[in-house]
Design an enzyme around this catalytic site. Structure first.
Site, PDB file in Angstrom:
ATOM      1  N   ASP A  28       0.824  -1.204   0.000  1.00 21.97           N
ATOM      2  CA  ASP A  28       0.000   0.000   0.000  1.00 21.97           C
ATOM      3  C   ASP A  28       0.859   1.255   0.000  1.00 21.97           C
ATOM      4  O   ASP A  28       1.622   1.489   0.931  1.00 21.97           O
ATOM      5  CB  ASP A  28      -0.906  -0.012   1.228  1.00 21.97           C
ATOM      6  N   ASP A  42      -2.317   7.608  -5.361  1.00 23.04           N
ATOM      7  CA  ASP A  42      -2.592   6.579  -4.357  1.00 23.04           C
ATOM      8  C   ASP A  42      -3.034   5.281  -5.026  1.00 23.04           C
ATOM      9  O   ASP A  42      -3.964   5.277  -5.839  1.00 23.04           O
ATOM     10  CB  ASP A  42      -3.671   7.065  -3.396  1.00 23.04           C
TER      11      ASP A  42
END
Length: 521
Positions: free
Chosen positions: A195, A400
């Site tokens: 992530d 992101d």
């Protein structure tokens, strides 16, 4: 003086007109068709392959998780990270494998799969917004106390020597892509979420006070010779946003907590461990959480490896000079590659943009955007709509991997939506929007359609054209597609993973650049 010849006068006027057109042609060409600095011409439309998209959607729902074998080979030797780049295969969360009787939740249809994705997406954005609000201020004391109360989790321990309450260690999202690494000595193979919007690394550990079901056996710290608890005085423990300590018979140990927007969480002891990548690269002394109390839905992964910009992320701990990834299509069971390098490696991607750091929030990686265009025409919004305010920490554009749909400030989104609808005209029938998406079309029965090209623009004349599949998202797997952008009320914009799919994204951390290479996966 002799009288002027009318024919000569016409020839002279035609000559002047030709010269004028030549002088003006570069400007007119720029207005009609934007160009990259490299000189490659950008078409105003791009073709969306509807048939291929629908076929992928059908495969996504019918995918057999029990037939997928993604185990990596055992390590053959130990290598120093100073001379090697780390390479990992990267897989979409929705194609997580099954093993040992564990099976991921199957969706009854594609619309149910879409609903789950968008629910995670909304939770992720709310969580990032909460983190930003805490970092930049502007929240009332009652709102802040309510937020902290929601994040507060009571510690439960099977051993009985840990009790009390701790608050967030500062994570913000559960991620959408995963890979396989080895933890400990000897190494235990584990699937982990990767992530870019998280910092704290963690895995589930025995003995569990409460652990969710995962594909691999839960990590046993007592079986690893490299497991070493971190003290409360260690720099890693002090780097947690808020840490808590517990006193044992010999010394005080550091506890962590990571909470996520979808309700997932991990609580446990902050330790040092060895992580092995691929077949040779072994990294020792990595600060990682060993979670004895965990909950939520990480799709059977054993934990999370943080690739954010904060001091506790894996990228920061090994002082990586660069890393790059390519996100496969969300409806594909194919894999891509994540590369991490500790050596100097200047980005060679065809499109580059400055990497911007928010002084108030180090986790997220921002890119400097100067504008957007649709169908070759710039949107009528100022660059300030995309900029980070260094004083307040608000604004800016985050890249992101865990956010699905790109979020834009209301003025930018409204201009984008209106320009897209105008360029589409009445060629395709619009249908009612759903979720956070309001520009949708019925493409059922069509093989392919042309849609206006959407581009992000960066300093120095750089621009990134998006393919049609980066702009349209399927809602039901039956032909309903929507513009994959949405407005946001939070004080920043996010480039989501739909817009990144099929594009190699490179972070040159040494030179503060973000590189984009379309069709380079």
């Amino acid at each position: 003086m002799a009288a002027e010849n009318p024919q000569s006068r016409r020839r002279f006027l035609l000559f002047l007109f030709s010269v004028l057109m030549i002088c003006l042609s570069p400007t007119m060409s720029h207005r009609q068709n934007l160009q990259l600095k490299t000189g490659s011409r950008i078409t105003t439309t791009t073709t969306f392959n509807v048939s291929a998209s629908l076929a992928e959607a059908r495969r996504a729902v019918s995918f057999d998780t029990t037939s997928s074998d993604r185990l990596l080979p055992s390590p053959s030797s130990s290598s120093s990270i100073s001379s090697y780049a780390m390479t990992l295969p990267l897989f979409s969360r929705d194609f997580f494998p099954s093993a040992d009787g564990y099976d991921t939740q199957r969706h009854r249809d594609y619309e149910a799969l879409t609903l789950e994705r968008f629910a995670r997406d909304a939770a992720r954005v709310r969580s990032i917004a909460s983190r930003l609000a805490l970092a930049v201020g502007g929240m009332s004391s009652s709102d802040l106390n309510a937020l902290l109360a929601e994040e507060k989790v009571v510690w439960r321990s099977a051993r009985g020597w840990l009790n009390g309450s701790i608050v967030s260690g500062g994570s913000t999202g559960s991620g959408e892509y995963f890979s396989r690494v080895r933890i400990g000595t000897p190494g235990t193979e584990l699937y982990m979420v990767l992530d870019t919007g998280s910092d704290v690394n963690w895995i589930q550990c025995l003995p569990c006070a409460d652990c969710y079901e995962q594909v691999d056996p839960i990590f046993d710290p007592s079986a690893s010779s490299s497991y070493a608890p971190l003290s409360c005085q260690s720099s890693q423990c002090r780097s947690l946003n808020i840490s808590s300590c517990v006193k044992t018979a010999r010394k005080r140990r550091c506890l962590y907590q990571s909470t996520y927007g979808d309700g997932s969480y991990s609580i446990g002891e902050f330790v040092k461990e060895t992580i092995t990548f691929g077949s040779s690269v072994r990294v020792s002394g990595v600060a990682i959480g060993c979670g004895f109390d965990n909950g939520g839905n990480l799709k059977g992964a054993a934990g999370l490896l943080g690739l954010g910009g904060g001091p506790l992320s894996f990228i920061s701990q090994i002082a990586a000079r660069s890393f790059s990834y390519c996100l496969v299509d969300r409806d594909s069971d194919a894999s891509s590659i994540l590369n991490i390098s500790v050596a100097d490696s200047a980005t060679r991607e065809p499109v580059t943009a400055p990497l911007v750091r928010n002084p108030r929030l180090s986790t997220f990686r921002y890119v400097e955007v100067t504008g957007m265009s649709v169908g070759g025409k710039m949107l009528p919004v100022p660059p300030s709509e995309f900029a980070v305010d260094e004083g307040s920490g608000k604004g800016g554009v985050v890249v992101d991997s865990g956010t699905v749909v790109t979020r834009l400030s209301p003025p930018v989104y409204t201009a984008l939506r209106d320009a897209f609808r105008a360029a589409m005209g009445k060629k395709l029938p619009m249908v009612e929007g759903r979720f956070m998406l309001d520009t949708c079309y019925n493409l059922s029965g069509r093989t392919s359609v042309k849609v206006p090209t959407v581009m992000f623009h960066f300093p120095r004349g750089q621009a990134l054209p998006l393919l049609a599949k980066n702009c349209l998202v399927s809602l039901d797997g039956a032909g309903t597609y929507c513009l994959a952008f949405a407005p946001t009320t939070v004080p920043f914009s996010v480039i989501g993973n739909i817009q990144q799919q099929g594009i190699r994204v490179s972070y040159d951390l040494a030179n503060n650049l973000v590189g984009f290479a379309p069709n380079a996966c």
